[in-house]
Design an enzyme around this catalytic site. Structure first.
Site, PDB file in Angstrom:
ATOM      1  CE  LYS A 190      35.929  31.988  19.863  1.00  0.00           C
ATOM      2  NZ  LYS A 190      37.190  32.267  19.160  1.00  0.00           N
ATOM      3  CG  ASP A 230      28.005  35.264  18.427  1.00  0.00           C
ATOM      4  OD1 ASP A 230      28.535  34.137  18.555  1.00  0.00           O
ATOM      5  OD2 ASP A 230      28.606  36.235  17.943  1.00  0.00           O
ATOM      6  CE1 TYR A 268      35.063  41.294  15.794  1.00  0.00           C
ATOM      7  CE2 TYR A 268      35.226  39.029  16.617  1.00  0.00           C
ATOM      8  CZ  TYR A 268      35.537  39.992  15.658  1.00  0.00           C
ATOM      9  OH  TYR A 268      36.296  39.644  14.567  1.00  0.00           O
TER      10      TYR A 268
END
Length: 446
Positions: free
Chosen positions: A264, A235, A143
């Site tokens: 994050k 990522d 994802y």
């Protein structure tokens, strides 16, 4: 536990928000999610006053739990009191960029944006512009945000959009690989290498069950990208500044990608994203180059202050040591429990992340197994049984995890990620008492 207030709030929310939530995963809890009123260290308290040990931690943005260190809180309050934002550069943006480029091996320049999704969108655009190619390779089940280039399903070049509303033409520019399959990667590049702009992968598959790379997998991707003139994009939205400390997962594994996406933790709990990498690539973004990228809230001073001071505090204190020690303790305890009660299950994770995957097959012996989370060691008796990719995780007992196990843990005051695929996070606020309480709940629930 009483959940009347959460039920009433969810009823109200259904009237004004699709599915009663603003992000789909929050509605995975049945029959309805509990609504959090406040956080307290390593815990959350819901609208009905129920208290939980919180291992979700906002799905990853919190390094210190719900109690910020004083210097971090002071920096946030100071910048917030001076005005929300300005539409001009600020010094704290420069300081944050300097901190990241000093600590992350592959990052020479960085562009701050507003979310992990925006970061991966921009990274794909930059990779296509830099290489003059269109195709992006992603891992099956991986994802990379709610974006058209990566919301795909299928094998290799036989893919289709995984959501309505995405034209097939987008999917035609995306290729998929099973994570950890070196032979499939080599075959894909032999067939499409001259058209591949970038390989986009998490260093650890952390959004689909936590799957560690097998030995040599990232090296294979690095070599293939070098041989065919493609870019390797890590990522690190989840792993960044959590796995591998301030060097991130790329430092832990000794691999330097061409580009890295962040989110994050780099924002200290506030909305953020970033794209970093070699200067010759990143400076192709406007206004230095021609690849358009812009955002009203990019480099927001409060977010920059929160992210910078969070990482500074971690650099000056034993934050990651504390987190990693607790992570080892909970994974070691879970391994002992699984070996005794559910030998077919797999304990996964490293550093400050952990999960029990409800896999379906067990080895003949646990002697010599990975003691604090699966490392995909070929000499481990579990090697042939541990999930290697997203399909393996999905083949586990996902319904049992969601319908039976998760509610049992919640009833014991333990808040775990809302499905079997999301990671769980250890923070500086967690204690050995939190770990022991959680392990006792696992014993009961399993």
């Amino acid at each position: 536990m009483n959940h009347e207030q959460s039920r009433d709030l969810y009823d109200r929310a259904l009237s004004v928000m699709p599915g009663g939530v603003n992000s789909a995963v929050r509605a995975a809890i049945e029959p309805y999610p509990f609504f959090v009123e406040r956080g307290d260290g390593g815990h959350v308290i819901d609208a009905d006053g129920n208290r939980y040990v919180d291992w979700v931690m906002g799905l990853g943005p919190l390094l210190y739990g719900h109690d910020l260190p004083q210097p971090v809180e002071a920096a946030i309050q100071s910048h917030a009191s001076e005005g929300p934002m300005y539409g001009t550069p600020t010094e704290v943006e420069v300081e944050h960029a300097e901190f990241v480029t000093r600590h992350v091996p592959s990052v020479e320049m960085i562009r701050f944006v507003n979310s992990g999704t925006e970061a991966t969108v921009s990274a794909c655009r930059l990779a296509r512009a830099a290489t003059g190619r269109d195709k992006i390779v992603v891992m099956q089940g991986g994802y990379h945000g709610a974006q058209e280039s990566t919301l795909v399903e299928g094998d290799g070049d036989a893919v289709h959009p995984s959501s309505p509303g995405i034209p097939q033409a987008f999917a035609e520019q995306t290729l998929t690989l099973p994570f950890n399959d070196k032979e499939a990667a080599q075959t894909l590049f032999e067939e499409h290498g001259d058209d591949i702009a970038a390989v986009l992968t998490e260093p650890i598959l952390a959004n689909y069950g936590i799957v560690h790379p097998v030995e040599g997998y990232h090296e294979t991707l690095r070599d293939l990208c070098d041989d065919y003139g493609s870019l390797l994009v890590f990522d690190e939205v989840i792993t960044g500044f959590r796995v591998g400390g301030l060097q991130c997962a790329q430092g832990k594994f000794g691999i330097e990608p061409d580009l890295t996406t962040f989110g994050k933790l780099i924002g200290g709990g506030f909305p953020v994203g970033a794209i970093g990498g070699r200067a010759e690539l990143v400076e192709q973004f406007t206004p230095a180059g021609d690849v358009f990228q812009a955002g009203t809230f990019s480099g927001h001073p409060v977010t920059m202050a929160a992210g910078l001071e969070s990482l500074r505090y971690a650099a000056e204190n034993d934050v990651h040591d504390h987190i990693n020690d607790l992570g080892d303790r909970i994974r070691e305890g879970l391994t002992d429990i699984v070996a005794d009660q559910a030998p077919e299950y797999t304990v996964a994770g490293t550093d400050g992340i952990f999960k029990v995957l409800f896999s379906r097959t067990a080895p003949e012996t646990f002697d010599g197994h990975c003691e604090a989370g699966c490392r995909q060691r070929t000499d481990c008796p579990r090697f042939d049984h541990c999930p290697k990719n997203a399909a393996d995780v999905k083949a586990g007992e996902t319904d049992r995890w969601r319908r039976v196990f998760w509610p049992k843990m919640k009833d014991q005051g333990i808040f775990l990620a809302q499905n079997q695929f999301e990671a769980q996070f250890v923070t500086y606020a967690h204690t050995r008492e939190d770990v022991e309480e959680t392990l006792e709940a696992y014993k009961e629930a399993l």
